[in-house]
Design a protein around this motif. Structure first.
Motif, PDB file in Angstrom:
ATOM      1  N   PRO A 109     -17.393  14.494 119.838  1.00  0.00           N
ATOM      2  CA  PRO A 109     -18.710  14.699 119.221  1.00  0.00           C
ATOM      3  C   PRO A 109     -19.513  13.404 119.117  1.00  0.00           C
ATOM      4  O   PRO A 109     -20.737  13.418 119.301  1.00  0.00           O
ATOM      5  N   ASP A 110     -18.832  12.287 118.822  1.00  0.00           N
ATOM      6  CA  ASP A 110     -19.546  11.009 118.713  1.00  0.00           C
ATOM      7  C   ASP A 110     -20.138  10.598 120.052  1.00  0.00           C
ATOM      8  O   ASP A 110     -21.276  10.104 120.113  1.00  0.00           O
ATOM      9  N   GLN A 111     -19.381  10.774 121.136  1.00  0.00           N
ATOM     10  CA  GLN A 111     -19.892  10.409 122.451  1.00  0.00           C
ATOM     11  C   GLN A 111     -21.065  11.304 122.847  1.00  0.00           C
ATOM     12  O   GLN A 111     -22.076  10.815 123.382  1.00  0.00           O
ATOM     13  N   ASP A 112     -20.951  12.585 122.575  1.00  0.00           N
ATOM     14  CA  ASP A 112     -22.050  13.496 122.889  1.00  0.00           C
ATOM     15  C   ASP A 112     -23.288  13.168 122.065  1.00  0.00           C
ATOM     16  O   ASP A 112     -24.426  13.293 122.551  1.00  0.00           O
ATOM     17  N   ALA A 113     -23.080  12.729 120.845  1.00  0.00           N
ATOM     18  CA  ALA A 113     -24.211  12.351 119.990  1.00  0.00           C
ATOM     19  C   ALA A 113     -24.927  11.134 120.549  1.00  0.00           C
ATOM     20  O   ALA A 113     -26.165  11.046 120.500  1.00  0.00           O
ATOM     21  N   VAL A 114     -24.167  10.192 121.103  1.00  0.00           N
ATOM     22  CA  VAL A 114     -24.772   9.004 121.725  1.00  0.00           C
ATOM     23  C   VAL A 114     -25.597   9.402 122.937  1.00  0.00           C
ATOM     24  O   VAL A 114     -26.714   8.920 123.137  1.00  0.00           O
TER      25      VAL A 114
ATOM     26  N   LYS B  56     -30.048  22.703 126.401  1.00  0.00           N
ATOM     27  CA  LYS B  56     -30.539  22.427 125.051  1.00  0.00           C
ATOM     28  C   LYS B  56     -32.028  22.106 125.024  1.00  0.00           C
ATOM     29  O   LYS B  56     -32.753  22.567 124.136  1.00  0.00           O
TER      30      LYS B  56
ATOM     31  N   GLU C 128     -27.056  12.246 123.522  1.00  0.00           N
ATOM     32  CA  GLU C 128     -28.257  12.943 123.085  1.00  0.00           C
ATOM     33  C   GLU C 128     -29.258  11.981 122.460  1.00  0.00           C
ATOM     34  O   GLU C 128     -30.469  12.063 122.728  1.00  0.00           O
ATOM     35  N   LYS C 129     -28.777  11.054 121.657  1.00  0.00           N
ATOM     36  CA  LYS C 129     -29.668  10.086 121.021  1.00  0.00           C
ATOM     37  C   LYS C 129     -30.381   9.241 122.063  1.00  0.00           C
ATOM     38  O   LYS C 129     -31.586   8.969 121.951  1.00  0.00           O
TER      39      LYS C 129
END
Length: 481
Positions: free
Chosen positions: A272-277, A334, A279-280
């Protein structure tokens, strides 16, 4: 007969107003050759000169002409379309159309291969986006603008900009009625070190000049600093700088993920942290377009893959395919952006969808040299760490960090001190000498031998990167085979 595409708010649409998503790849390394793609060291104009010194003008011209011929043929377009992809970005070098010592005199021969590939793509139902990857004077400090230094003279001399507009006027006149040309990309990855204000001024002039001739085709406008920064297009309050906005323009970002490169210490694990990066990073780059209701188009992205000889290559590449898949889901599912173009279609095996096979004359003749170039890190793209080189540079970097820390703020600010040193020493100084060594490997070849090398790039001699192509096929909306 299809109509010319246009923008409609945040969408790209056809003549009926139906939304069109432009999904595909770039044929980098073709009309703008790049060192890691076709194997030469340094910059394209250096290699062309070196080969001419070795072979003579006639044979050198013959070789490059045949390479351009074989690099992309109807078989390539048919394969591309079979994956459900519908757009090819065509990077080109201004040197195909004029010489610096004979400026503003058109070299008509430059259109020979460009016309041919645009038609080949149209016949296969593929749109093309014309991308000026290397402009007169060099619009950025890197190798892919055919820049033999790190000085982007395009921004310092008005004449370079005037010549670029002159060239786009000629291109617009030639393709203004062609519905399979999706649009014009006036500058790839511009780097205006003065905040992008000169970039906006150039786009303003270029748009007026192009649309006086061709009022219908879309313009694909890259942001500043390698297509990641769009702040110069706005006033301090966030409103558009330009009265009336930018009609029929698509703003193009480039969204490479660091997790997809050999120099990274981490690999993509789908956390989840990598996916958040991911997306950010995308949201930061696309904020300008989303806020002002422009189409969002990702002109370049994609991991670098490991060769089969590399330890754990299959495992590493699987993670990088997963990374690409995560990015595509972000874009397509998305946020439903207007499309994307991966980097790239064909190369020697770092990123390409297809590559010349290991038994081809090209790979066999130059394989040992490619290994040497890799050891010396003469190419920036996809370079792998070399402990011996890093040990040699470490004391100098530490010294500069101590004595001239301001180097960390030198433009492009995305570059570290190590990146500046790599660009100036390995990719420029060392590569220039290696360039001549590479050209010497062509010595003694006749037309038959040169044809065999060029034909190594023909689709029938290429191998497919099936993991990558499967992901692209799925992203294009086709069922898996």
């Amino acid at each position: 007969m299809v109509g010319i595409l246009r923008t409609d708010g945040p969408k790209i649409v056809d003549e009926n107003g139906t939304e069109v998503f432009l999904k595909g790849a770039a044929i980098g390394g073709w009309m703008n050759m790049e060192n890691f793609i076709t194997g030469y060291p340094g910059m394209e104009h250096q290699f062309r000169r070196s080969l001419e010194n070795v072979l003579g003008p006639e044979l050198a011209h013959y070789y490059f002409d045949r390479l351009l011929h074989h690099f992309f043929t109807p078989a390539d377009a048919q394969f591309f379309a079979s994956l459900g992809l519908n757009a090819i970005r065509i990077p080109f070098n201004y040197r195909h159309f004029e010489d610096d010592l004979n400026p503003r005199v058109l070299k008509e021969e430059g259109f020979k291969h460009l016309d041919n590939v645009i038609k080949i793509c149209a016949d296969a139902g593929i749109y093309t986006i014309l991308d000026l990857h290397a402009a007169a004077g060099c619009q950025n400090p890197d190798w892919h603008s055919d820049n033999a230094s790190n000085f982007a003279g395009f921004w310092e001399h008005r004449d370079f900009q005037d010549r670029t507009i002159w060239l786009w006027e000629i291109i617009a006149e030639r393709y203004k009625s062609n519905p399979w040309v999706a649009g014009y990309n006036p500058l790839n990855e511009p780097c205006d070190p003065h905040g992008g204000h000169r970039l906006v001024a150039f786009y303003d002039r270029a748009e007026k000049a192009i649309r006086k001739i061709d009022p219908h085709h879309m313009l694909f406008l890259d942001g500043n600093t390698f297509a990641i920064d769009f702040r110069a297009f706005e006033k301090p309050d966030g409103s558009l700088l330009r009265e009336g906005g930018w009609p029929n323009c698509v703003f193009a970002l480039h969204d490479y993920a660091l997790l997809g490169f050999p120099s990274t210490e981490d690999e993509y694990e789908g956390t989840p942290d990598q996916d958040a990066v991911l997306e950010k990073q995308f949201l930061r780059k696309s904020e300008f377009m989303r806020r002002h209701n422009f189409p969002v188009w990702n002109g370049e992205f994609g991991p670098v893959y490991q060769p089969p000889s590399q330890t754990n290559a299959e495992e590493i590449n699987s993670k990088r395919y997963n990374l690409l898949g995560a990015q595509l889901r972000l874009y397509d599912e998305k946020y439903r952006i207007s499309g994307w173009s991966i980097w790239l279609y064909k190369d020697l095996g770092l990123q390409g969808m297809v590559s010349p096979g290991p038994d081809t004359p090209y790979q066999q003749r130059f394989g040992a040299f490619f290994a040497k170039k890799k050891r010396l890190q003469a190419d920036h793209w996809g370079h792998t760490p070399n402990p011996e080189i890093e040990a040699a540079f470490a004391p100098l970097i530490a010294f500069l960090e101590k004595e001239v820390p301001e180097l960390n703020d030198k433009y492009p600010t995305t570059w570290t001190i190590r990146r500046h040193l790599r660009r100036n020493v390995q990719e420029t100084l060392v590569a220039e000498v290696l360039n001549k060594e590479f050209a010497e490997l062509f010595r003694g070849l006749d037309k038959e031998g040169l044809e065999a090398l060029a034909a190594s790039w023909n689709m029938e001699k290429c191998t497919q990167r099936k993991g990558l192509n499967s992901i692209l096929r799925k992203a294009a909306g086709l069922a898996e085979e």
